[in-house]
Design a protein around this motif. Structure first.
Motif, short mmCIF file in Angstrom:
data_model
loop_
_atom_site.label_atom_id
_atom_site.label_comp_id
_atom_site.label_asym_id
_atom_site.label_seq_id
_atom_site.Cartn_x
_atom_site.Cartn_y
_atom_site.Cartn_z
N SER A 260 0.83 -1.21 0.00
CA SER A 260 0.00 0.00 0.00
C SER A 260 0.86 1.25 0.00
O SER A 260 0.59 2.21 -0.72
CB SER A 260 -0.93 0.01 1.22
N ALA A 261 1.92 1.26 0.82
CA ALA A 261 2.78 2.44 0.90
C ALA A 261 3.54 2.67 -0.40
O ALA A 261 3.73 3.82 -0.82
CB ALA A 261 3.76 2.30 2.06
N VAL A 262 3.96 1.60 -1.06
CA VAL A 262 4.65 1.75 -2.34
C VAL A 262 3.75 2.47 -3.33
O VAL A 262 4.17 3.42 -4.00
CB VAL A 262 5.08 0.37 -2.90
N GLY A 263 2.50 2.02 -3.45
CA GLY A 263 1.59 2.63 -4.41
C GLY A 263 1.10 4.01 -3.99
O GLY A 263 1.25 5.00 -4.73
N ALA A 516 9.17 2.22 2.24
CA ALA A 516 8.41 1.67 1.12
C ALA A 516 8.06 2.77 0.13
O ALA A 516 8.07 2.56 -1.09
CB ALA A 516 7.14 0.99 1.62
N THR A 517 7.75 3.95 0.64
CA THR A 517 7.46 5.10 -0.22
C THR A 517 8.70 5.58 -0.94
O THR A 517 8.73 5.70 -2.17
CB THR A 517 6.88 6.25 0.63
N ASP A 518 9.77 5.85 -0.19
CA ASP A 518 10.96 6.50 -0.74
C ASP A 518 11.72 5.59 -1.71
O ASP A 518 12.16 6.04 -2.78
CB ASP A 518 11.89 6.93 0.39
N LEU A 519 11.89 4.33 -1.32
CA LEU A 519 12.60 3.40 -2.19
C LEU A 519 11.68 2.84 -3.27
O LEU A 519 12.07 2.68 -4.42
CB LEU A 519 13.19 2.26 -1.35
N GLY A 520 10.45 2.56 -2.87
CA GLY A 520 9.49 1.99 -3.82
C GLY A 520 9.21 2.91 -4.99
O GLY A 520 9.08 2.47 -6.14
N ALA A 521 9.11 4.21 -4.72
CA ALA A 521 8.83 5.17 -5.79
C ALA A 521 9.92 5.14 -6.85
O ALA A 521 9.64 5.25 -8.05
CB ALA A 521 8.70 6.58 -5.21
N THR A 546 11.67 -5.60 5.75
CA THR A 546 11.13 -4.42 5.06
C THR A 546 11.78 -4.24 3.70
O THR A 546 11.10 -3.99 2.69
CB THR A 546 11.33 -3.16 5.92
N ALA A 547 13.10 -4.37 3.65
CA ALA A 547 13.81 -4.19 2.37
C ALA A 547 13.35 -5.21 1.34
O ALA A 547 13.03 -4.86 0.19
CB ALA A 547 15.32 -4.32 2.60
N PHE A 548 13.28 -6.47 1.73
CA PHE A 548 12.83 -7.49 0.78
C PHE A 548 11.35 -7.34 0.45
O PHE A 548 10.93 -7.64 -0.67
CB PHE A 548 13.13 -8.89 1.33
N GLY A 549 10.57 -6.86 1.42
CA GLY A 549 9.15 -6.61 1.15
C GLY A 549 8.95 -5.54 0.10
O GLY A 549 8.06 -5.62 -0.76
N ILE A 550 9.79 -4.49 0.15
CA ILE A 550 9.71 -3.41 -0.85
C ILE A 550 10.08 -3.94 -2.24
O ILE A 550 9.42 -3.64 -3.23
CB ILE A 550 10.64 -2.24 -0.45
N LEU A 551 11.13 -4.74 -2.30
CA LEU A 551 11.53 -5.32 -3.58
C LEU A 551 10.44 -6.24 -4.13
O LEU A 551 10.19 -6.28 -5.34
CB LEU A 551 12.85 -6.08 -3.44
N GLN A 552 9.78 -6.98 -3.25
CA GLN A 552 8.69 -7.86 -3.67
C GLN A 552 7.52 -7.04 -4.19
O GLN A 552 6.94 -7.35 -5.24
CB GLN A 552 8.24 -8.73 -2.48
N ALA A 553 7.15 -6.00 -3.46
CA ALA A 553 5.98 -5.18 -3.84
C ALA A 553 6.18 -4.47 -5.16
O ALA A 553 5.22 -4.22 -5.89
CB ALA A 553 5.68 -4.16 -2.74
N THR A 554 7.43 -4.13 -5.47
CA THR A 554 7.73 -3.45 -6.73
C THR A 554 8.05 -4.44 -7.85
O THR A 554 8.39 -4.03 -8.96
CB THR A 554 8.91 -2.48 -6.57
N ARG A 555 7.96 -5.72 -7.54
CA ARG A 555 8.26 -6.80 -8.49
C ARG A 555 9.70 -6.72 -8.99
O ARG A 555 10.00 -7.10 -10.12
CB ARG A 555 7.28 -6.79 -9.67
#
Length: 659
Positions: A260-263, A516-521, A546-555
């Motif tokens: 959710s935070a990534v998007g 998730a926001t800063d790296l995911g964006a 958290t780091a791996f979760g962000i990479l997963q969420a951004t595919r």
């Protein structure tokens, strides 16, 4: 050739400072949305809408948690009529928070709801169309007739909303685009945007402007591209309606919060978004604290000086588009980082007990003392930063160690050990590593003599940091500059977080959502060959997860099973929270598999197109199982459904036994 930011790629006010996109004001009961008003928080009930007492009680829990708009499903005219009773009971208890009717398939329910509550949400994919996954060939004339048909079906609702002062959300869902849209525009962000724009244009023609718009998908990348393209399209047509942000079917726990935070966060960074809903497969009141942390960051940012540079100094590269994904081309070094390699994860362990090999367990390396060896998990870090500290035990052979340059120079044994330089150290260094040299830089360094004197070669990796309040934009501008200059050096993105002392749970949540926001964006736009979360206040294991979760969420890097699970509503035909946990307990070892878990058919078949397998409620105690968007088994008894799902996965040859 480079181009300055222009209307060709415009989707926000600025790429150099935080600036909220100014929209029209929409009145939803006693809540004003858009324009200069705060970002509003909302959620959705999960109780059967015909259960008036239960719906009222749950709505009150949501409102007490901070929910400013309460959405309630109305699958038929019966439920739509009962919304009036729920409204009456809430008013009697002193709660005037606006209610929103969630409508799919049933125009008559929408028309009924619009007469008795403050807002209706309609899905343009199924309000006047059906979805059978059929490809239809239209001539331009035939397509125009379809638009006229839609207008005749939709116009009555618009007139009722005008008469009663009712607001409306036109909410596109990636999983329920109509066959008509899919046939004409394809399964694309453009199709999502046009699905909504067709209905918006009808509203404009009928002089109705109390509109909110959304572009939801379970894939944050698709969701972000669609919202950006929506704003771009509205700008071109002279519109500026408020945006409702959300990643649909985000899941639960850590995964749901990060996705959710990534998007949502990516869009908020660029000033887009007027109301947000975090869709978690949990009780709805648990969504609000997450939404509040996301929104509050930008309430504060609006009061700060966030400009990173003059607008004229930041160029968008010609081969970059905010509306489609393309990974920045970087050099691949030692078949380890950059190029086609997955983004790498760096963890600071310099403050840990470096006499104890068991500390690496939280970094994904489990030490067996009896065997004196390590075993790797699916979420094992790639670099351990030790600063100036030396360990007294041997490291796993595939875990690279990072040391500050001066300490690295004096290492007696430097196998798998690499230096981290300041920019000045690297330029002046007489000795460098023959394999990898990491250099800390900030965007402002680009304009220095030291940067101009960098000896670029096939060992150099930048570690990009920022001190700016609007750090994502600052780091994005660095990538733009590299592309402009034709520099293909790999870049690890580092973000540092430090908060005033407080409850550990609150600090963890902020680190999780901000990172998730800063790296995911950046990752969603194809920027970054590695991530480094510098957050000394959170446990190591939380940092890694958290780091791996962000990479997963951004595919960007898949390290676990992905669950596309809806947050439940009054339509849901089974206990979603319990079922999701049950499915997770049996399948969470299937790395790379995506499993959709849907309470009903509303978004089911379409969202299954983004999943490998699907588990969808089909009726009381009945489940339909999917492979992609293809139905494999219908009306399976709930007691047998999980075993049947596992058998389908096993038949496909992708099942592995759990260790």
């Amino acid at each position: 050739m480079q181009i300055k930011e222009s209307l060709i790629q415009r989707y926000c006010n600025s790429i150099t400072e935080y600036s909220r996109f100014k929209t029209v004001e929409v009145k939803i009961g006693n809540v004003l949305l858009g324009a200069h008003h705060p970002i509003r928080l909302q959620s959705m009930t999960t109780v059967d809408t015909m259960d008036t007492e239960g719906s009222v009680a749950q709505s009150i829990r949501m409102i007490d948690a901070g929910c400013e708009l309460v959405r309630i499903t109305a699958p038929s005219i019966k439920e739509a009529k009962n919304l009036a009773n729920i409204r009456k009971e809430l008013d009697a208890k002193g709660y005037s928070t606006p209610l929103v009717a969630d409508i799919h398939f049933t125009p008559n329910a929408a028309e009924e709801a619009a007469r008795c509550i403050e807002k209706v949400r309609i899905n343009p994919g199924n309000y006047a169309d059906k979805k059978k996954f059929e490809e239809i060939n239209y001539t331009p004339e035939a397509y125009q007739k379809e638009l006229e048909r839609i207008k005749s079906k939709f116009a009555p609702l618009v007139q009722i909303c005008k008469e009663h002062g009712t607001a409306m959300r036109i909410g596109t869902n990636h999983g329920s685009l109509s066959d008509r849209i899919m046939s004409w525009y394809g399964d694309t962000p453009k199709g999502m945007v046009e699905s909504a724009m067709e209905f918006i244009r009808i509203c404009q023609d009928l002089d109705y402007h109390q509109l909110v718009v959304s572009m939801k998908s379970s894939n944050p990348q698709v969701m972000v591209q669609a919202y950006r393209l929506l704003v771009h399209t509205m700008m071109q047509e002279g519109m500026n309606y408020p945006l409702h942000l959300g990643v649909t079917e985000a899941g639960d726990g850590e995964d749901g919060r990060i996705k959710s935070a990534v998007g949502i966060g990516t869009l908020l960074e660029d000033g887009l978004g007027d109301t947000i809903r975090v869709s978690l497969t949990e009780e709805p009141e648990y969504e609000i604290p997450v939404a509040r942390v996301l929104a509050e960051r930008y309430h504060q940012r609006a009061k700060q000086n966030t400009r990173i540079a003059e607008e004229a100094d930041v160029f968008i590269p010609e081969d970059f588009s905010p509306f489609e994904y393309k990974k920045r081309e970087s050099a691949e070094l030692n078949t380890f980082i950059g190029g086609n390699q997955v983004p790498r994860v760096i963890l600071d362990i310099s403050k840990q007990n470096l006499k104890d090999p068991f500390i690496l367990g939280d970094a994904g390396y489990l030490y067996a003392a009896a065997l004196d060896k390590y075993s790797m998990g699916d979420q094992s870090i790639d670099f351990a930063y030790l600063g100036d500290q030396l360990p007294s035990f041997s490291f796993p052979g595939n875990l690279k160690q990072l040391y500050n340059y001066t300490t690295w120079l004096n290492l007696k044994e430097n196998y798998n050990c690499h230096p981290l330089f300041t920019l000045e150290e690297y330029v002046a260094a007489e000795r460098r590593d023959q394999a990898l040299n990491l250099v800390s830089v900030k965007r402002s360094d680009i304009y220095t003599e030291a940067f101009a004197n960098i000896p670029f070669d096939a060992t150099l990796v930048f570690v990009l940091e920022t001190n700016e309040i609007h750090g994502m934009a600052d780091q994005r501008a660095f990538f733009f500059k590299l592309m402009e200059a034709g520099i293909n050096t790999p870049v690890i993105v580092k973000r540092s977080y430090q908060f005033d002392s407080g409850v550990q749970e609150d600090i963890n949540l902020k680190v999780q959502l901000y990172a998730a926001t800063d790296l995911g964006a950046l990752l969603l736009d194809g920027f970054g060959d590695g991530v480094w979360i510098d957050a000394p206040q959170v446990p190591l294991k939380f940092n890694v997860s958290t780091a791996f979760g962000i990479l997963q969420a951004t595919r960007s890097r898949i390290s676990k099973t992905e669950y596309i699970s809806c947050p439940s509503c009054g339509r849901t035909l089974f206990d979603l929270q319990e079922t999701t946990q049950m499915i997770r307990s049996k399948t969470d070892h299937l790395k790379g598999i995506k499993i959709g878990i849907m309470g009903c058919i509303v978004n089911g078949p379409g969202e299954m197109a983004d999943a490998d397998y699907g588990y969808v409620g089909a009726g009381p105690d009945k489940i339909t199982l999917y492979r992609g968007k293809e139905v494999v088994k219908k009306n399976v008894p709930s007691a047998d459904a999980l075993n049947e799902l596992i058998e389908i996965i096993r038949t496909d040859g992708v099942w592995v036994e759990k260790e």
